[in-house]
Design an enzyme around this catalytic site. Structure first.
Site, PDB file in Angstrom:
ATOM      1  N   GLY A  96       0.836  -1.201   0.000  1.00 42.49           N
ATOM      2  CA  GLY A  96       0.000   0.000   0.000  1.00 42.49           C
ATOM      3  C   GLY A  96       0.864   1.241   0.000  1.00 42.49           C
ATOM      4  O   GLY A  96       2.033   1.200  -0.401  1.00 42.49           O
ATOM      5  N   GLY A  97       0.303   2.339   0.492  1.00 38.95           N
ATOM      6  CA  GLY A  97       0.990   3.626   0.419  1.00 38.95           C
ATOM      7  C   GLY A  97       2.049   3.800   1.505  1.00 38.95           C
ATOM      8  O   GLY A  97       2.018   3.134   2.541  1.00 38.95           O
TER       9      GLY A  97
ATOM     10  N   THR B 129       0.741   4.847   5.069  1.00 41.32           N
ATOM     11  CA  THR B 129       0.124   3.718   5.779  1.00 41.32           C
ATOM     12  C   THR B 129       1.215   2.764   6.244  1.00 41.32           C
ATOM     13  O   THR B 129       1.168   2.251   7.373  1.00 41.32           O
ATOM     14  CB  THR B 129      -0.868   2.968   4.859  1.00 41.32           C
ATOM     15  N   GLY B 130       2.215   2.543   5.396  1.00 41.93           N
ATOM     16  CA  GLY B 130       3.329   1.658   5.750  1.00 41.93           C
ATOM     17  C   GLY B 130       4.047   2.155   6.998  1.00 41.93           C
ATOM     18  O   GLY B 130       4.378   1.380   7.899  1.00 41.93           O
TER      19      GLY B 130
ATOM     20  N   GLU C 151       5.611  -3.400   0.746  1.00 45.50           N
ATOM     21  CA  GLU C 151       5.654  -3.064  -0.679  1.00 45.50           C
ATOM     22  C   GLU C 151       4.917  -1.743  -0.824  1.00 45.50           C
ATOM     23  O   GLU C 151       3.688  -1.705  -0.761  1.00 45.50           O
ATOM     24  CB  GLU C 151       4.963  -4.156  -1.502  1.00 45.50           C
TER      25      GLU C 151
ATOM     26  N   CYS D 110       1.955   0.729  -8.815  1.00 47.41           N
ATOM     27  CA  CYS D 110       3.141   1.138  -8.051  1.00 47.41           C
ATOM     28  C   CYS D 110       4.362   1.271  -8.946  1.00 47.41           C
ATOM     29  O   CYS D 110       5.277   2.032  -8.653  1.00 47.41           O
ATOM     30  CB  CYS D 110       3.410   0.141  -6.935  1.00 47.41           C
TER      31      CYS D 110
HETATM   32  P1  NAP Z   1      -3.449   2.343   1.310  1.00 48.04           P
HETATM   33  O1  NAP Z   1      -4.413   3.459   1.444  1.00 48.04           O
HETATM   34  O2  NAP Z   1      -2.143   2.447   1.975  1.00 48.04           O
HETATM   35  O3  NAP Z   1      -4.246   1.022   1.752  1.00 48.04           O
HETATM   36  C1  NAP Z   1      -3.689  -0.253   1.618  1.00 48.04           C
HETATM   37  C2  NAP Z   1      -4.339  -1.198   2.613  1.00 48.04           C
HETATM   38  O4  NAP Z   1      -3.991  -0.785   3.935  1.00 48.04           O
HETATM   39  C3  NAP Z   1      -5.859  -1.203   2.560  1.00 48.04           C
HETATM   40  O5  NAP Z   1      -6.334  -2.501   2.807  1.00 48.04           O
HETATM   41  C4  NAP Z   1      -6.222  -0.276   3.712  1.00 48.04           C
HETATM   42  O6  NAP Z   1      -7.518  -0.500   4.225  1.00 48.04           O
HETATM   43  C5  NAP Z   1      -5.173  -0.680   4.715  1.00 48.04           C
HETATM   44  N1  NAP Z   1      -4.943   0.300   5.795  1.00 48.04           N
HETATM   45  C6  NAP Z   1      -5.196   1.612   5.808  1.00 48.04           C
HETATM   46  N2  NAP Z   1      -4.806   2.143   7.000  1.00 48.04           N
HETATM   47  C7  NAP Z   1      -4.300   1.133   7.741  1.00 48.04           C
HETATM   48  C8  NAP Z   1      -3.740   1.041   9.048  1.00 48.04           C
HETATM   49  N3  NAP Z   1      -3.608   2.104   9.837  1.00 48.04           N
HETATM   50  N4  NAP Z   1      -3.327  -0.166   9.487  1.00 48.04           N
HETATM   51  C9  NAP Z   1      -3.433  -1.260   8.695  1.00 48.04           C
HETATM   52  N5  NAP Z   1      -3.965  -1.230   7.447  1.00 48.04           N
HETATM   53  C10 NAP Z   1      -4.384  -0.045   6.971  1.00 48.04           C
HETATM   54  O7  NAP Z   1      -3.106   2.093  -0.244  1.00 48.04           O
HETATM   55  P2  NAP Z   1      -4.093   2.048  -1.482  1.00 48.04           P
HETATM   56  O8  NAP Z   1      -4.570   3.439  -1.771  1.00 48.04           O
HETATM   57  O9  NAP Z   1      -5.084   0.951  -1.350  1.00 48.04           O
HETATM   58  O10 NAP Z   1      -3.060   1.584  -2.613  1.00 48.04           O
HETATM   59  C11 NAP Z   1      -2.258   2.475  -3.285  1.00 48.04           C
HETATM   60  C12 NAP Z   1      -0.827   2.453  -2.787  1.00 48.04           C
HETATM   61  O11 NAP Z   1      -0.314   1.123  -2.795  1.00 48.04           O
HETATM   62  C13 NAP Z   1       0.093   3.238  -3.692  1.00 48.04           C
HETATM   63  O12 NAP Z   1       0.980   4.005  -2.924  1.00 48.04           O
HETATM   64  C14 NAP Z   1       0.836   2.161  -4.462  1.00 48.04           C
HETATM   65  O13 NAP Z   1       2.079   2.565  -4.981  1.00 48.04           O
HETATM   66  C15 NAP Z   1       0.969   1.113  -3.424  1.00 48.04           C
HETATM   67  N6  NAP Z   1       1.242  -0.194  -4.048  1.00 48.04           N
HETATM   68  C16 NAP Z   1       2.485  -0.746  -3.922  1.00 48.04           C
HETATM   69  C17 NAP Z   1       2.779  -1.957  -4.545  1.00 48.04           C
HETATM   70  C18 NAP Z   1       4.122  -2.607  -4.426  1.00 48.04           C
HETATM   71  O14 NAP Z   1       4.201  -3.805  -4.649  1.00 48.04           O
HETATM   72  N7  NAP Z   1       5.190  -1.883  -4.099  1.00 48.04           N
HETATM   73  C19 NAP Z   1       1.787  -2.595  -5.292  1.00 48.04           C
HETATM   74  C20 NAP Z   1       0.549  -2.006  -5.397  1.00 48.04           C
HETATM   75  C21 NAP Z   1       0.277  -0.809  -4.764  1.00 48.04           C
HETATM   76  P3  NAP Z   1      -8.753   0.423   3.679  1.00 48.04           P
HETATM   77  O15 NAP Z   1      -8.843   0.113   2.239  1.00 48.04           O
HETATM   78  O16 NAP Z   1      -9.882  -0.052   4.481  1.00 48.04           O
HETATM   79  O17 NAP Z   1      -8.368   1.847   3.943  1.00 48.04           O
END
Ligand code: NAP
Length: 487
Positions: A232-233, A236-237, A252, A286
């Protein structure tokens, strides 16, 4: 092809349960509600984790042939239902039906690779007698499961990125608690359902849908969880890393990937790859191409090719076979992207193609001349916007590519082996694709980033290894005669 999208249950403690409260899942194309999923509660998450802790004892006893067979069967079932999976995926996410089919094919591959990987969770013997005095020692190390893997996934590849966590975790003999993205949870629920049908014991797998910011803390901080595998982002990471404490982490995260076009490049090849890498999945990838550094000698010729190809993309309904690009995942995301482009223009960038929004759709957009400090250059746009930048030479291209806080993958276009190697050595990224876009990936390669792009590596073999602990076994072979007996 229409199919019911009802996925109203979560798997908790080995049982499917349907709580009263649900959350809508919307098609980003028009905002229509296509399904509802459980709005998971703290109690459900607690029960899911406790169930998985008990399930870990079941998972580690599964023999290699059982793991191999159930994952192979899951791959076969997903493949047999490809069109249903692709339809679900296209409805809940930004993907066009063609992009959705490609993701389903990759998920099948990821599950097959995971099945094969089950047989490779091995160790090796150790040369203890490397140290004088240890000649009578013999032994080995082996890999044992971490126990419970917490898998948290994003919206952009809602099937294959889930397969990239569940497949290796099960291959390595773990139990898993999955928390899929709230914006696109349906493919994940279908995959869990399919894994059970393929023979995965229900107590080994749990899935809880609902807000990550509400449910996530409990999951990642639980002492029974051995590894948090997050995609994820960056923000959040960071939050998860703080909450998880001293625990194995796989992260990731995001990127704003560069492509370098040197003055000897095949410009048609480079333009094709840059356009496809920038605009697939409406730029929500990503690995997506966000910054293209082009040698000044070929800038005009490259830009003309890139703009022509960008303008030719067909933006429209996701389910139409000839659509190249769909909407962003939500209108608020398209509004954010529009705002970032406006800012860049105010800071001196010029729009060469695109630049218009209609609801959740934002046209494929090419900018030139955005300052390095602008958000479209420095941060992760996560939308269909690519910036082109003129550079004097290879060293400047490498320096500009590296001047951000991310480092996932990069693409380099050149016919010169020496210059390709200069880029490979100079770029601070997890993967360098020569004569390919930054978004080239096959599911078995090590995948992950430097800097803010993450910690550790996925790719089935590497993920499965990270989901194990290493245990050393050493025998002292010094013979001692039992009392009263001769040797
Ligand atoms: P996100 O907002 O960070 O959410 C990812 C996941 O984390 C979702 O299931 C979200 O739940 C959960 N989450 C949110 N807050 C959390 C917390 N405090 N504790 C635990 N889990 C939590 O990311 P996204 O908008 O879905 O995805 C986009 C991002 O992912 C981009 O930055 C992209 O570059 C990255 N990404 C990276 C890769 C890689 O392999 N490097 C691949 C794909 C995507 P909710 O949906 O319920 O908020």
């Amino acid at each position: 092809m229409a199919t019911a999208l009802s996925t109203a249950q979560n798997l908790v403690g080995g049982r499917w349960i349907a709580p009263a409260a649900t959350l809508p899942v919307c098609d980003p194309q028009d905002g229509s509600v296509i399904s509802r999923v459980p709005d998971g509660t703290d109690e459900m998450m607690a029960a899911a984790i406790e169930g998985a802790v008990a399930g870990a004892a079941v998972a580690e006893k599964l023999s290699v042939h059982q793991r191999l067979t159930m994952l192979r069967r899951a791959a076969e079932l997903v493949e047999a239902r490809s069109e249903t999976f692709a339809y679900t995926l296209a409805c809940e996410s930004s993907k066009t039906i063609r992009e959705a089919r490609a993701e389903v094919r990759r998920a099948v591959d990821t599950l097959r690779l995971s099945s094969e990987e089950s047989a490779r969770i091995t160790g090796e013997t150790i040369a203890f007698d490397r140290r004088p005095g240890a000649e009578q020692r013999s032994g080995f190390y082996e890999r044992v499961p971490v126990g419970v893997v917490a898998a948290i996934t994003p919206f952009n590849d809602p099937l294959n990125l889930v397969a990239h966590k569940l497949g290796p975790a099960l291959a390595a003999g773990n139990a898993v608690v999955l928390k899929p993205a709230s914006l696109a949870p349906l493919s994940a629920l279908r995959l869990v359902e399919t894994l059970l049908e393929a023979g995965v014991p229900p107590e080994v797998l749990a899935v809880v849908t609902g807000s990550g910011s509400r449910l996530g803390g409990q999951l990642v901080s639980h002492p029974g969880v051995g590894l948090v595998s997050f995609t994820g982002g960056l923000e959040t990471g960071r939050r998860i890393a703080r909450q998880a404490g001293l625990k194995k982490l796989s992260m990731e995260l995001g990127a704003n990937s560069p492509v370098l076009v040197l003055d000897d490049a095949d410009l048609d090849l480079a333009a094709d790859a840059a356009v496809s890498g920038a605009f697939s999945n409406a730029g929500q990838n990503c690995l997506g191409v966000q910054r293209v550094f082009v040698h000044r000698r070929v800038l005009d010729r490259f830009v003309a090719r890139m703009v022509e190809r960008t303008r030719a993309l067909r933006v429209g309904s996701k389910l139409a076979e000839d659509t190249d690009m769909g909407p962003l995942i939500a209108e608020r995301e398209a509004v954010r992207v529009e705002q970032w482009v406006r800012e860049a223009v105010a800071e001196g960038a010029e729009v060469l193609a695109g630049g218009a929004r209609r609801g959740a759709y934002y046209d494929p957009t090419v900018l030139i001349g955005a300052p390095a400090a602008s958000r479209v250059c420095r941060d992760e746009v996560y939308g269909p916007v690519v910036g082109v930048y003129s550079v004097q030479d290879v060293d400047e291209a490498i320096a500009r590519a590296n001047e951000v806080d991310y480092g996932l993958q990069a693409g380099v276009f050149t016919r010169d082996l020496g210059r390709a190697f200069r880029c490979i050595r100079g770029l601070r990224v997890g993967g360098v694709m020569i004569n390919d876009s930054s978004d080239f990936r096959v599911d078995q390669m090590p995948f992950g980033g430097f800097k803010g792009s993450g910690l550790g590596r996925e790719g089935v073999h590497f993920a499965a290894q990270s989901m194990t602990e290493t245990k050393v076994v050493c025998f002292n072979l010094t013979e001692s005669a039992p009392p009263g007996e001769m040797a």
